[in-house]
Write a protein that holds these residues in place. Structure first.
Motif, PDB file in Angstrom:
ATOM      1  N   UNK A 146      -8.627  49.795 -37.869  1.00 43.59           N
ATOM      2  CA  UNK A 146      -8.093  48.553 -38.442  1.00 43.59           C
ATOM      3  C   UNK A 146      -9.235  47.777 -39.090  1.00 43.59           C
ATOM      4  N   UNK A 147      -8.870  46.724 -39.811  1.00 33.97           N
ATOM      5  CA  UNK A 147      -9.858  45.871 -40.468  1.00 33.97           C
ATOM      6  C   UNK A 147      -9.260  44.484 -40.653  1.00 33.97           C
ATOM      7  N   UNK A 148     -10.127  43.500 -40.857  1.00 34.48           N
ATOM      8  CA  UNK A 148      -9.676  42.127 -41.071  1.00 34.48           C
ATOM      9  C   UNK A 148      -9.177  41.963 -42.506  1.00 34.48           C
ATOM     10  N   UNK A 149      -8.002  41.348 -42.648  1.00 37.93           N
ATOM     11  CA  UNK A 149      -7.388  41.096 -43.953  1.00 37.93           C
ATOM     12  C   UNK A 149      -6.980  39.626 -44.044  1.00 37.93           C
ATOM     13  N   UNK A 150      -6.486  39.234 -45.213  1.00 36.19           N
ATOM     14  CA  UNK A 150      -6.020  37.862 -45.443  1.00 36.19           C
ATOM     15  C   UNK A 150      -7.083  36.838 -45.039  1.00 36.19           C
ATOM     16  N   UNK A 151      -8.264  37.014 -45.623  1.00 33.68           N
ATOM     17  CA  UNK A 151      -9.332  36.063 -45.356  1.00 33.68           C
ATOM     18  C   UNK A 151      -9.842  36.107 -43.940  1.00 33.68           C
ATOM     19  N   UNK A 152      -9.655  37.225 -43.239  1.00 37.23           N
ATOM     20  CA  UNK A 152     -10.145  37.370 -41.873  1.00 37.23           C
ATOM     21  C   UNK A 152      -9.221  36.799 -40.820  1.00 37.23           C
ATOM     22  N   UNK A 153      -7.978  36.504 -41.190  1.00 35.93           N
ATOM     23  CA  UNK A 153      -7.054  35.894 -40.226  1.00 35.93           C
ATOM     24  C   UNK A 153      -6.188  36.905 -39.490  1.00 35.93           C
ATOM     25  N   UNK A 154      -5.985  38.090 -40.076  1.00 33.88           N
ATOM     26  CA  UNK A 154      -5.100  39.093 -39.484  1.00 33.88           C
ATOM     27  C   UNK A 154      -5.764  40.463 -39.528  1.00 33.88           C
ATOM     28  N   UNK A 197       2.779  53.418 -28.337  1.00 32.85           N
ATOM     29  CA  UNK A 197       2.211  52.101 -28.604  1.00 32.85           C
ATOM     30  C   UNK A 197       0.775  52.230 -29.089  1.00 32.85           C
ATOM     31  N   UNK A 198       0.355  51.229 -29.863  1.00 31.04           N
ATOM     32  CA  UNK A 198      -1.019  51.159 -30.339  1.00 31.04           C
ATOM     33  C   UNK A 198      -1.566  49.753 -30.102  1.00 31.04           C
ATOM     34  N   UNK A 199      -2.829  49.582 -30.448  1.00 28.82           N
ATOM     35  CA  UNK A 199      -3.454  48.262 -30.343  1.00 28.82           C
ATOM     36  C   UNK A 199      -3.109  47.363 -31.511  1.00 28.82           C
ATOM     37  N   UNK A 200      -2.324  47.859 -32.458  1.00 31.42           N
ATOM     38  CA  UNK A 200      -2.086  47.124 -33.703  1.00 31.42           C
ATOM     39  C   UNK A 200      -0.593  46.942 -33.949  1.00 31.42           C
ATOM     40  N   UNK A 201      -0.088  45.721 -33.867  1.00 33.74           N
ATOM     41  CA  UNK A 201       1.326  45.464 -34.150  1.00 33.74           C
ATOM     42  C   UNK A 201       1.570  45.382 -35.653  1.00 33.74           C
ATOM     43  N   UNK A 202       2.816  45.254 -36.077  1.00 34.91           N
ATOM     44  CA  UNK A 202       3.086  45.003 -37.503  1.00 34.91           C
ATOM     45  C   UNK A 202       2.366  43.737 -37.962  1.00 34.91           C
ATOM     46  N   UNK A 203       2.072  43.680 -39.254  1.00 33.22           N
ATOM     47  CA  UNK A 203       1.267  42.589 -39.791  1.00 33.22           C
ATOM     48  C   UNK A 203       1.933  41.226 -39.607  1.00 33.22           C
ATOM     49  N   UNK A 204       3.224  41.212 -39.363  1.00 28.10           N
ATOM     50  CA  UNK A 204       3.929  39.937 -39.179  1.00 28.10           C
ATOM     51  C   UNK A 204       3.600  39.277 -37.842  1.00 28.10           C
ATOM     52  N   UNK A 205       2.729  39.900 -37.038  1.00 25.96           N
ATOM     53  CA  UNK A 205       2.377  39.259 -35.766  1.00 25.96           C
ATOM     54  C   UNK A 205       1.740  37.888 -35.983  1.00 25.96           C
ATOM     55  N   UNK A 206       1.236  37.657 -37.201  1.00 22.33           N
ATOM     56  CA  UNK A 206       0.639  36.358 -37.485  1.00 22.33           C
ATOM     57  C   UNK A 206       1.648  35.247 -37.665  1.00 22.33           C
ATOM     58  N   UNK A 207       2.905  35.596 -37.944  1.00 22.88           N
ATOM     59  CA  UNK A 207       3.934  34.570 -38.175  1.00 22.88           C
ATOM     60  C   UNK A 207       5.044  34.596 -37.139  1.00 22.88           C
ATOM     61  N   UNK A 208       4.998  35.534 -36.208  1.00 14.78           N
ATOM     62  CA  UNK A 208       6.035  35.611 -35.181  1.00 14.78           C
ATOM     63  C   UNK A 208       5.523  35.037 -33.857  1.00 14.78           C
ATOM     64  N   UNK A 209       6.450  34.770 -32.950  1.00 13.58           N
ATOM     65  CA  UNK A 209       6.102  34.284 -31.626  1.00 13.58           C
ATOM     66  C   UNK A 209       5.760  35.477 -30.746  1.00 13.58           C
ATOM     67  N   UNK A 244      -1.629  35.621 -28.262  1.00 13.92           N
ATOM     68  CA  UNK A 244      -1.414  36.986 -28.733  1.00 13.92           C
ATOM     69  C   UNK A 244      -2.230  37.306 -29.988  1.00 13.92           C
ATOM     70  N   UNK A 245      -2.254  36.399 -30.967  1.00 14.93           N
ATOM     71  CA  UNK A 245      -2.989  36.643 -32.207  1.00 14.93           C
ATOM     72  C   UNK A 245      -4.473  36.828 -31.918  1.00 14.93           C
ATOM     73  N   UNK A 246      -5.046  35.930 -31.118  1.00 19.05           N
ATOM     74  CA  UNK A 246      -6.465  36.046 -30.785  1.00 19.05           C
ATOM     75  C   UNK A 246      -6.753  37.320 -30.012  1.00 19.05           C
ATOM     76  N   UNK A 247      -5.821  37.705 -29.148  1.00 15.79           N
ATOM     77  CA  UNK A 247      -6.011  38.924 -28.365  1.00 15.79           C
ATOM     78  C   UNK A 247      -6.087  40.150 -29.262  1.00 15.79           C
ATOM     79  N   UNK A 248      -5.201  40.215 -30.256  1.00 21.20           N
ATOM     80  CA  UNK A 248      -5.212  41.342 -31.203  1.00 21.20           C
ATOM     81  C   UNK A 248      -6.489  41.331 -32.029  1.00 21.20           C
ATOM     82  N   UNK A 249      -6.853  40.168 -32.525  1.00 25.65           N
ATOM     83  CA  UNK A 249      -8.011  40.065 -33.407  1.00 25.65           C
ATOM     84  C   UNK A 249      -9.330  40.299 -32.671  1.00 25.65           C
TER      85      UNK A 249
END
Length: 484
Positions: free
Chosen positions: A364-372, A389-401, A407-412
């Motif tokens: 994986x890599x940081x995208x969208x200005x390093x936010x996701x 399962x993987x360590x990487x959810x769909x990219x919408x994890x940044x806008x979902x609950x 959760x977002x910080x944990x993934x990043x």
């Protein structure tokens, strides 16, 4: 799930009807949507100028002569494309509804149905539809009173809102409303890294060829000189949409609500319509029939008209063939594909040889200005291809609950730690153990899709006693993580 519902719902429906896998259903529906986004422009073109020739030129441009929307095949974004397919039909229906001399209930219901579908399909394109209504009122306010326009617009908004109310309630369960509130309330002087990345236009020639950008103002001026109000409407509409995507120019908040990128990849929409109408006007001006008395008998005029139509048909077909030869180079599977045939074979091996609770660390890599975090090879697809399962959810994890507040910080944080310390560092090992990660996957693309550097390499895993290779075919590697 509060993300764009429409495309995903139609893809799921296609999957049910054809027994396709989720990945295949998305790809197939994407191509259907790509075709509909082109064909729907014919309807709006006929509304602008009641000419089959204009409609034909419009879809010829969008379908074969311009690189968009065909380029969407490379990196999807089918949700926006689905919205644009609906937008053309909505604009046509709303145009008729707003211009009618008397209030039309059927016009209201049809326009509301289309606008509601657009609201379920793509939020940014929904805003662009609102800009169309605003531009329409600016240009046609003399044909009806402002009171009449207000009644029709309010009725349209109320009916549409009632239709999508269940989904609106659902959207509040995610973070989209919080993101929107932040974007609208943040001053232009406080643009963060993510927002700055979103408002960049980049190289304009990526979206349309240089010749198209050069001819666009010429043909637009030609249409306006002929007082084509419909073309003025299309031009004003998308000009206002582009301004709306760049509120920082006027020191206003709202960065990121609509992006310049979203407008520019949609440029084929107005450009095809403008070119279609203007080229048709030019053709008709050149071949305008003289008076019957100056043009021989009726039979002569029919022969003359047949020759002209045949010549136009030959030119259009030739242009289409030339465009098709150019577009064959538009598709670039190698650069953008995440999952390849070796990855599919590896997925079958995983499904048949590893336990259902196996969980993978993936590139994986940081995208969208390093936010996701985004995936950079087929590891991102393992939940669909291998049902693991993987360590990487769909990219919408940044806008979902997420399942946890952090959760977002944990993934990043996991990707950030691997970038900083390496995959064999004790801290990373501890994080993998805490998350229940049992395996590591390196896809055929070796973590190179969209990323300058893979998150980890096979060589560094082979050099560690912590990771044991259990699968290697082509360039695909699967490692088991030894506990302790």
């Amino acid at each position: 799930f509060t993300y764009h519902f429409g495309f995903h719902a139609t893809s799921a429906l296609l999957g049910w009807l054809t027994s396709s896998t989720p990945g295949a259903a998305v790809i197939y529906m994407g191509q259907i949507i790509n075709g509909l986004a082109v064909l729907s422009l014919f309807t709006l073109s006929m509304r602008i100028r009641r000419s089959v020739l204009a409609g034909t030129i419009t879809i010829l441009l969008a379908g074969l002569l311009l690189n968009m929307p065909m380029f969407f095949v490379n990196w999807s974004r089918y949700t926006q494309l689905a919205g644009l397919a609906i937008l053309a039909i909505f604009a046509c229906a709303c145009w008729r509804y707003l211009r009618a001399e008397k209030f039309s209930l059927s016009g209201l219901l049809i326009s509301s149905l289309l606008l509601a579908g657009l609201g379920l399909t793509h939020y940014r394109v929904l805003i662009i539809a609102g800009v169309f209504i605003f531009a329409f009122i600016l240009l046609y306010f003399k044909s009806l009173t402002l009171q009449s326009f207000a009644v029709r617009v309010i009725a349209l908004a109320a009916t549409t809102f009632a239709a999508v109310l269940p989904w609106v309630i659902n959207v509040f369960s995610g973070k989209l409303t919080d993101i929107l509130e932040y974007q609208v309330s943040s001053p232009a002087s406080q643009i963060n890294t993510t927002q700055a990345a979103l408002i960049q236009t980049g190289n304009l020639f990526i979206y349309l060829a240089a010749g198209v950008w050069i001819l666009l103002p010429v043909l637009l001026a030609w249409a306006l000189w002929r007082r084509q109000r419909a073309i003025a409407l299309i031009s004003l509409w998308w000009f206002l949409a582009f301004l709306l995507a760049n509120p920082q120019w006027f020191k206003l908040p709202g960065n990121g609500v609509i992006t310049s990128f979203a407008i520019l990849i949609s440029a084929f929409f107005p450009v095809s319509l403008i070119f279609g109408e203007s080229i048709t006007g030019l053709i008709e001006a050149v071949i305008h029939d003289p008076a019957p008395s100056d043009h021989g008998s009726s039979a002569d005029r029919r022969i003359h008209s047949a020759w002209i139509n045949a010549l136009i048909a030959v030119i259009l077909v030739s242009a289409g063939l030339w465009g098709a030869s150019q577009r064959k180079d538009t598709l670039n599977k190698y650069e953008f594909s995440l999952t390849t045939r070796p990855d599919l074979r590896a997925a079958e091996w995983i499904d048949g040889n590893l336990p259902p609770d196996a969980k993978f660390l993936v590139n994986s890599f940081f995208a969208y200005g390093g936010s996701l975090i985004a995936g950079s090879d087929a590891g991102w697809w393992l939940p669909l291809t291998a049902r693991r399962q993987t360590t990487l959810p769909p990219l919408t994890y940044g806008s979902e609950q997420g399942p946890t507040p952090d959760y977002i910080n944990s993934i990043n944080n996991l990707t950030a730690s691997i970038i900083e310390y390496g995959v064999d560092h004790p801290l990373v090992k501890e994080m993998l153990e805490d998350r229940g990660i049992t395996h590591v996957y390196i896809g055929q693309r070796q973590g190179s899709v969209g990323s300058d550097k893979p998150l980890f390499y096979a060589d560094e895993l082979l050099a560690s006693e912590r990771y044991d290779p259990v699968y290697h075919q082509d360039r695909v590697w699967i490692f088991k993580i030894n506990p302790g």
